[in-house]
Write a protein that holds these residues in place. Structure first.
Motif, PDB file in Angstrom:
ATOM      1  N   HIS A 114       0.828  -1.211   0.000  1.00 20.54           N
ATOM      2  CA  HIS A 114       0.000   0.000   0.000  1.00 20.54           C
ATOM      3  C   HIS A 114       0.863   1.262   0.000  1.00 20.54           C
ATOM      4  O   HIS A 114       0.494   2.274  -0.611  1.00 20.54           O
ATOM      5  N   LYS A 150       1.992   1.749  -3.632  1.00 22.93           N
ATOM      6  CA  LYS A 150       0.956   2.342  -4.495  1.00 22.93           C
ATOM      7  C   LYS A 150       0.775   3.818  -4.185  1.00 22.93           C
ATOM      8  O   LYS A 150       0.580   4.639  -5.102  1.00 22.93           O
ATOM      9  N   ALA A 151       0.839   4.178  -2.909  1.00 22.22           N
ATOM     10  CA  ALA A 151       0.676   5.583  -2.537  1.00 22.22           C
ATOM     11  C   ALA A 151       1.788   6.432  -3.159  1.00 22.22           C
ATOM     12  O   ALA A 151       1.534   7.525  -3.686  1.00 22.22           O
ATOM     13  N   LEU A 161       3.535   5.703  -5.822  1.00 17.08           N
ATOM     14  CA  LEU A 161       3.319   5.713  -7.267  1.00 17.08           C
ATOM     15  C   LEU A 161       2.219   6.708  -7.640  1.00 17.08           C
ATOM     16  O   LEU A 161       2.379   7.512  -8.570  1.00 17.08           O
ATOM     17  N   ASP A 162       1.118   6.683  -6.900  1.00 17.51           N
ATOM     18  CA  ASP A 162      -0.003   7.582  -7.173  1.00 17.51           C
ATOM     19  C   ASP A 162       0.375   9.052  -6.971  1.00 17.51           C
ATOM     20  O   ASP A 162      -0.156   9.940  -7.643  1.00 17.51           O
ATOM     21  N   GLU A 163       1.285   9.297  -6.025  1.00 15.44           N
ATOM     22  CA  GLU A 163       1.725  10.669  -5.755  1.00 15.44           C
ATOM     23  C   GLU A 163       2.742  11.172  -6.773  1.00 15.44           C
ATOM     24  O   GLU A 163       3.110  12.347  -6.766  1.00 15.44           O
ATOM     25  N   GLY A 164       3.223  10.294  -7.639  1.00 17.05           N
ATOM     26  CA  GLY A 164       4.172  10.681  -8.675  1.00 17.05           C
ATOM     27  C   GLY A 164       5.602  10.842  -8.205  1.00 17.05           C
ATOM     28  O   GLY A 164       6.435  11.437  -8.896  1.00 17.05           O
ATOM     29  N   GLU A 190       6.109   8.075 -13.767  1.00 15.44           N
ATOM     30  CA  GLU A 190       5.188   7.090 -14.326  1.00 15.44           C
ATOM     31  C   GLU A 190       5.837   5.706 -14.330  1.00 15.44           C
ATOM     32  O   GLU A 190       7.009   5.555 -14.639  1.00 15.44           O
ATOM     33  N   TRP A 204      -4.349  -3.721  -9.777  1.00 14.58           N
ATOM     34  CA  TRP A 204      -4.609  -2.688  -8.753  1.00 14.58           C
ATOM     35  C   TRP A 204      -3.732  -1.459  -8.983  1.00 14.58           C
ATOM     36  O   TRP A 204      -4.218  -0.321  -8.968  1.00 14.58           O
ATOM     37  N   LEU A 205      -2.449  -1.664  -9.208  1.00 14.16           N
ATOM     38  CA  LEU A 205      -1.523  -0.549  -9.412  1.00 14.16           C
ATOM     39  C   LEU A 205      -1.914   0.294 -10.622  1.00 14.16           C
ATOM     40  O   LEU A 205      -1.806   1.523 -10.599  1.00 14.16           O
ATOM     41  N   GLN A 233      -4.921   0.542 -11.842  1.00 16.05           N
ATOM     42  CA  GLN A 233      -6.320   0.963 -11.700  1.00 16.05           C
ATOM     43  C   GLN A 233      -7.236   0.305 -12.732  1.00 16.05           C
ATOM     44  O   GLN A 233      -8.066   0.958 -13.367  1.00 16.05           O
TER      45      GLN A 233
END
Length: 368
Positions: free
Chosen positions: A156, A159-160, A162-165, A169, A219-220, A222
């Protein structure tokens, strides 16, 4: 005055009753005992969010052994799922039998409005998965899939970031899962009998551990489906796994990323880890709690931060707490959540394509 007193009393009673109903433990039935992940629920600390009201297991010797180990009464044990459901009226059922049996559990539970959580993977095939999905939607039940890695704080955190950049990418993900092999681990015969059967398990290591990487990648990204699936399987322990593969490498390609899933019953040391490489850095979920992030500096330099992550907060730290929260309406799963049906339908599409690829020796292109 009396009118207002009565009104206050009625309101208080309704609120109190509502709170009590929310605090009632979820009534759970256990379908099967042959999957040794069942110790997860049988040996679980009683925190008041679930209650096991019945167990369906025809193997009385196995049930007796687990009864003595975990201290539950044999009065909870029934010979069939139908008998257990009729006698105990659970709100949800957790499936701990063969993967092939998952469809039968849903076929029995869904028409009765009973929610289901199965152990990974969702099904033995896409055909079974489609039937399970149709039943879940028709009868409006939750159908969740439980993976050990769902509860890893490191995944988790990855992923956080990765999502925050923070690492740019994503370009490549490597997921490695497995151990030295079921026979070498000395697992009980009841589990071994079906884990090494291609019908009951859907395959060997490609099914048992390939599903983890497919689940995490879906999941990663989306919910993105891969463009192509390529898989190579081997049987390196024919004496232990005569009917199934015990080593699999699955390659997934996407428009701007690639995933390598290494699923094996030949690792000398058991492992469940993930590496994510972005444009400017990388993250390493080394195990459940140990985590690293590297930010690129120059050609091959980097700065590195290491972390020891604490467990997640309830109900996000335990499959049965999550099941209770979802069924009782306290939590709604995010789109393509690791436990969700939509994620795991894509997992099954990937696994079916991987098995076909390994069998035919060619890359499989998924239909758009």
């Amino acid at each position: 005055m009396l009118r207002y007193t009565l009104l206050f009393f009625l309101c208080f009673t309704m609120v109190h009753a509502s709170l009590l109903s929310q605090e009632n433990p979820l009534k759970i039935g256990v379908a099967g005992l042959t999957h040794t992940h069942v110790h997860w629920i049988l040996g679980r600390e009683d925190i008041g969010d679930i209650e096991i009201v019945g167990i369906a297991e025809p193997n009385r010797d196995l049930a007796q052994r687990y009864s003595e180990q975990h201290g539950f009464s044999m009065d909870l044990v029934y010979d069939s799922l139908e008998e257990m459901l009729a006698a105990t009226q659970p709100e949800a059922v957790t499936a701990f039998g063969t993967i092939y049996d998952h469809l039968g559990v849903v076929q029995t539970c869904a028409p009765k409005g009973i929610h289901v959580m199965v152990e990974k993977p969702l099904a033995v095939s896409m055909d079974h998965a489609k039937k399970m999905k149709a039943l879940a939607e028709k009868h409006n039940i939750h159908l969740l899939t439980n993976y050990e890695t769902t509860w890893y704080p490191t995944n988790h955190k990855a992923k956080a970031i990765l999502d925050e950049g923070k690492i740019g990418e994503v370009r490549k993900v490597i997921v490695r899962d497995g151990h030295k092999g079921p026979a070498k681990l000395g697992i009980n015969q009841e589990f071994l009998d079906w884990l090494l059967d291609p019908k009951d398990n859907g395959g060997g290591a490609i099914t048992d551990f390939g599903c983890y990487g497919a689940n995490l990648m879906t999941w990663l990204l989306q919910g993105k489906r891969p463009n192509t699936v390529t898989a190579v399987t081997q049987q390196l322990q024919a004496e232990n796994n005569p009917k199934v593969d015990d080593d699999a490498t699955i390659l997934l390609t996407y428009d701007t990323a690639q995933a390598i899933i290494e699923a094996s019953w030949n690792w000398p040391i058991g492992r469940k880890d993930m590496e994510i490489y972005g444009l400017t850095g990388a993250v390493y979920a080394d195990n459940r709690n140990q985590f690293r992030i590297r930010i690129a500096e120059g050609y091959d330099g980097f700065s590195e931060e290491k972390m020891e992550l604490p467990e997640r907060e309830s109900p996000l730290n335990d499959p049965f707490s999550l099941l209770a929260a979802v069924v009782q309406g306290k939590l709604q799963l995010a789109p393509y959540d690791l436990s969700s049906l939509e994620n795991n339908m894509i997992v099954m599409e990937i696994l079916d394509a991987a098995r076909e690829s390994a069998r035919k020796g060619k890359t499989i292109t998924l239909k758009k």
